[in-house]
Design an enzyme around this catalytic site. Structure first.
Site, short mmCIF file in Angstrom:
data_model
loop_
_atom_site.label_atom_id
_atom_site.label_comp_id
_atom_site.label_asym_id
_atom_site.label_seq_id
_atom_site.Cartn_x
_atom_site.Cartn_y
_atom_site.Cartn_z
N ASP A 282 0.86 -1.18 0.00
CA ASP A 282 0.00 0.00 0.00
C ASP A 282 0.90 1.24 0.00
O ASP A 282 2.12 1.17 0.06
CB ASP A 282 -0.94 -0.02 1.20
CG ASP A 282 -2.24 0.73 0.94
OD1 ASP A 282 -2.23 1.66 0.11
OD2 ASP A 282 -3.26 0.40 1.57
N GLU A 475 -10.58 6.56 4.08
CA GLU A 475 -9.58 5.93 4.94
C GLU A 475 -9.69 6.45 6.38
O GLU A 475 -10.77 6.72 6.88
CB GLU A 475 -8.19 6.11 4.33
CG GLU A 475 -8.09 5.49 2.94
CD GLU A 475 -6.67 5.40 2.43
OE1 GLU A 475 -5.75 5.13 3.22
OE2 GLU A 475 -6.48 5.59 1.21
#
Length: 581
Positions: A282, A475
């Site tokens: 990520d 997020e």
């Protein structure tokens, strides 16, 4: 030696032939992924960069299909100037349609698709997303998310299909089948391996942005038996469906960051599950591995990471990785395995024969067929939670409807995060149809609709509709300790209650909110999730041309005390998972 450029040869032969000719610098370049704003096409050529990505909101300066294709093609042409002409793989987060591209169809976020619960619908959305990606020259999508969010205070809850492993397994595999069904194909990326939705509240560390989230990027403490039983099945199904890449999660497991977890990445994912594609990190995630940066690079590569997303400091990564392999800290065989996996996917996608950015003309983005599909998905996702005295659908003979709430006429709020920009925002950020516009078209000609965002009406109407929405987020920025409605929304509901005989509340949210106190004042309550650009789908169901069919894929809590897992308050929830009138 066989010619790796010969498409008649088996892919494994072509990969071996190419790998045998590569220098260390060329191999390190292949495992390096850089954000498009951090490099120029010239750097791609000089450093043999294997992948470029657009982060959230990473559009070209002019956000049009033609500009997207020109941008991707520019990077690709630079890759083809290298000695071995190895094409790069361009990736984006197209998590609910090609959501970075202005004008693309934005589908409901996964939480809404989980409420629809239809694998065929999700498969068709996967294919439509692939078609829009191909219209901009892109063949890699960082989707689907296979998390099982157990704590809805998590800011990525809406990226999950539900809390039942069976739903996540079925819909994740269906999305991949659709995404990978085009010619040329688009690669998916199952994410985030593993435990991203099962972190403990308050376990997050200060991240790369200097922010300490509440749940996102935290630590998961499930025992291995529970992890395997609950969280692994969606990945097993994704591998069976042919997923070509898997993205690693920011979270840790019992204190060990997943990006350094050899047991789960290599022994379980690649070994036991037989995953033959490549594992990608990520965003800047290896930086969170304890120790200095050199140690982080060594630990991540030895744990089984194949491609490293280093959005900014690619020169440092290349230097550290080169040193690690040259010194033997990372065995050359491990590097070769990573490069072999990456090259295999590139050959499978046909990039050597038809590099991304050289395909069909940029047509069809946001076309009528995709918008009709999204409108269908919106209709199927709506969940009717309360409906006293048959308030819904709105009776055809209703003479007057009041509509209040800024979210009723705001496409940006309908879409939520991961829309045009990373965090999303309100307003006319991309073409679409608002709920108010949909209602005006769906109500009978004799029904007068009056809209005022602040609910400033005189007199009383037979029916009133209030639309409230969470402010867009993505997020960990969406991590919340409290999921109650803001006081202004409470006041608007009370104000409208006095102005209408029957009151309908439509909630646009990325998760269940605490609505226990408001429920008695409502005649009808609709969970519309984050429906995307096609707000007319909400109007279709409110006005009765289509029925309510959605069912909750998440438990809707009565209070915050019912959110932790296990809950402090184990009384009956406000609405159980599977509920829908």
């Amino acid at each position: 030696m066989p010619d790796y450029r010969d498409p008649s040869l088996p892919i494994s032969v072509r990969v071996d032939a190419l790998l045998a000719q590569m220098t260390l610098a060329e191999k390190i370049g292949q495992i390096t992924q850089v954000e498009k704003n951090s490099l120029t096409p010239a750097v791609v050529t000089e450093q043999f960069i294997g992948s470029v990505l657009s982060g959230g909101g990473g559009a070209p300066e002019t956000n049009t299909p033609a500009a997207w294709r020109a941008m991707v093609a520019g990077f690709q042409q630079a890759a083809l100037q290298t000695r071995l002409r190895i094409p790069l793989l361009y990736g984006v987060d197209a998590v609910h349609g090609h959501n970075n591209a202005c004008g693309a169809t934005i589908f409901p976020h996964n939480i809404g698709l989980g409420a629809a619960g239809d694998a065929d619908l999700v498969e068709r959305i996967g294919r439509a997303t692939a078609e829009d990606l191909l219209a901009t020259g892109i063949q890699w999508n960082f989707a689907p998310t296979l998390a099982l969010p157990h704590d809805i205070r998590w800011g990525r809850t809406y990226e999950g299909y539900g809390q039942d492993p069976a739903i996540v397994t079925a819909l994740g595999a269906a999305y991949l089948r659709g995404l990978q069904s085009t010619q040329p194909a688009v690669a998916g990326s199952a994410k985030h391996f593993i435990g991203d939705g099962s972190t403990t509240f308050g376990s997050s560390l200060t991240n790369n942005l200097g922010i300490q989230y509440l749940l996102d990027q935290g630590d998961t403490t499930l025992d291995e038996a529970s992890l395997r039983a609950c969280l692994l099945p969606p990945y097993q199904a994704a591998i069976a469906a042919g997923v070509q890449t898997i993205m690693v999660s920011f979270n840790g497991w019992h204190g060990v960051k997943m990006h350094a977890h050899h047991h789960l990445l290599t022994e379980v994912l690649k070994g036991e599950l037989g995953f033959a594609g490549f594992i990608v990190s990520d965003w800047q995630a290896i930086d969170q591995i304890p120790g200095d940066y050199h140690h982080a690079v060594v630990a991540a590569l030895n744990a089984g990471l194949d491609m490293v997303m280093v959005p900014f400091a690619y020169e440092q990564f290349i230097a550290e990785a080169t040193q690690a392999v040259s010194s033997g800290e990372v065995p050359l065989a491990r590097l070769d395995d990573a490069v072999r996996r990456i090259l295999t996917v590139k050959f499978q996608l046909g990039l050597f024969e038809q590099p991304a950015g050289e395909g069909a003309a940029p047509a069809g983005l946001g076309g009528d067929a995709h918008r009709a599909l999204a409108r269908e998905a919106v209709r199927r996702s709506l969940v009717l939670l309360k409906n006293d005295d048959a308030t819904l659908p709105i009776a055809a003979d209703t003479p007057l409807v009041y509509v209040a709430g800024a979210a009723a006429d705001d496409v940006g709020l309908q879409c939520g995060g991961w829309t045009i920009s990373w965090q999303g925002e309100g307003g006319a950020i991309t073409p679409g149809t608002s709920i108010v516009a949909g209602l005006r078209a769906a109500l009978p000609p004799h029904t007068r609709l009056e809209y005022d965002a602040a609910g400033r009406f005189s007199g009383q109407a037979p029916v009133g509709i209030v639309v409230v929405a969470e402010t867009p987020y993505a997020e960990g920025h969406g991590d919340r300790a409290d999921l109650a409605l803001p006081p202004a929304d409470d006041a608007l509901i009370a104000q409208m209650r006095a102005r209408c005989k029957r009151l309908i509340l439509v909630v646009l949210s990325g998760r269940p909110l605490i609505l226990t106190d408001q429920l008695p004042a409502l005649d009808a309550l609709v969970a519309a999730w984050l429906p995307g650009t096609e707000g007319a789908g909400v109007a279709d169901v409110l006005c009765g041309s289509q029925p309510f069919t959605g069912r909750l894929s998440f438990t809707w809590p009565r209070s915050l005390r019912q959110i932790p897992d296990p809950p402090v308050d184990d009384a009956r929830p406000l609405f159980p998972r599977g509920f829908g009138l």
